[in-house]
Design a protein around this motif. Structure first.
Motif, short mmCIF file in Angstrom:
data_model
loop_
_atom_site.label_atom_id
_atom_site.label_comp_id
_atom_site.label_asym_id
_atom_site.label_seq_id
_atom_site.Cartn_x
_atom_site.Cartn_y
_atom_site.Cartn_z
N ASN A 111 0.82 -1.21 0.00
CA ASN A 111 0.00 0.00 0.00
C ASN A 111 0.86 1.27 0.00
OD1 ASN A 111 -2.49 1.23 -0.23
ND2 ASN A 111 -2.66 1.56 1.96
N THR A 112 1.91 1.24 -0.81
CA THR A 112 2.79 2.40 -0.95
C THR A 112 2.82 2.83 -2.42
OG1 THR A 112 4.71 0.98 -1.26
CG2 THR A 112 4.29 1.75 0.98
N PRO A 113 3.03 4.12 -2.66
CA PRO A 113 3.10 4.58 -4.05
C PRO A 113 4.42 4.14 -4.69
CG PRO A 113 3.46 6.41 -2.55
CD PRO A 113 3.12 5.21 -1.70
N VAL A 114 4.33 3.76 -5.94
CA VAL A 114 5.51 3.44 -6.75
C VAL A 114 5.35 4.14 -8.09
CG1 VAL A 114 5.92 1.19 -5.67
CG2 VAL A 114 4.50 1.33 -7.71
N GLY A 115 6.45 4.38 -8.75
CA GLY A 115 6.36 5.02 -10.04
C GLY A 115 7.71 5.15 -10.70
N LEU A 116 7.68 5.68 -11.89
CA LEU A 116 8.90 5.90 -12.65
C LEU A 116 8.66 6.98 -13.68
CD1 LEU A 116 9.43 3.19 -15.34
CD2 LEU A 116 7.32 3.38 -14.08
N THR A 117 9.74 7.57 -14.15
CA THR A 117 9.63 8.53 -15.23
C THR A 117 9.74 7.77 -16.55
OG1 THR A 117 12.01 8.96 -15.14
CG2 THR A 117 10.59 10.45 -13.92
N VAL A 118 8.96 8.19 -17.52
CA VAL A 118 9.00 7.56 -18.84
C VAL A 118 9.01 8.65 -19.91
CG1 VAL A 118 7.80 5.47 -18.10
CG2 VAL A 118 6.48 7.34 -19.04
#
Length: 92
Positions: A30-37
């Motif tokens: 339940n944690t945010p994850v992400g990346l730049t694309v």
């Protein structure tokens, strides 16, 4: 949340040349994850479809492909100058 056709068309026009941040919540933690694309593109108006590329060994890959929803933020080159580096490397 559904978006209007006009908004979707504006997203398509704005995404060319933009750096995008794709983010979701990892269900197990339940944690945010992400990346730049830089590979974000709109594919179709009806139904509204988008595409972005992500490597299978990316840390955020499992959470992004298993999530039923995700968010995309488009950043113009002018906005990148004021964006903290930690946001561009990792969301959360």
């Amino acid at each position: 949340m559904a978006i209007s056709g006009d908004v979707y068309k504006q997203i398509g026009r704005s995404s060319a040349g933009a750096v995008s941040i794709v983010a979701a919540y990892a269900s197990e933690s339940n944690t945010p994850v992400g990346l730049t694309v830089s590979s974000f593109a709109t594919l179709s108006f009806e139904p509204p479809l988008v595409m972005f590329a992500i490597q299978h060994n990316a840390d955020s890959y499992p959470a992004l492909v298993s999530s039923k929803v995700f968010g995309v933020s488009l950043l113009s080159v002018a906005r990148l100058a004021g964006t903290p580096a930690c946001i561009l490397r990792r969301v959360g």
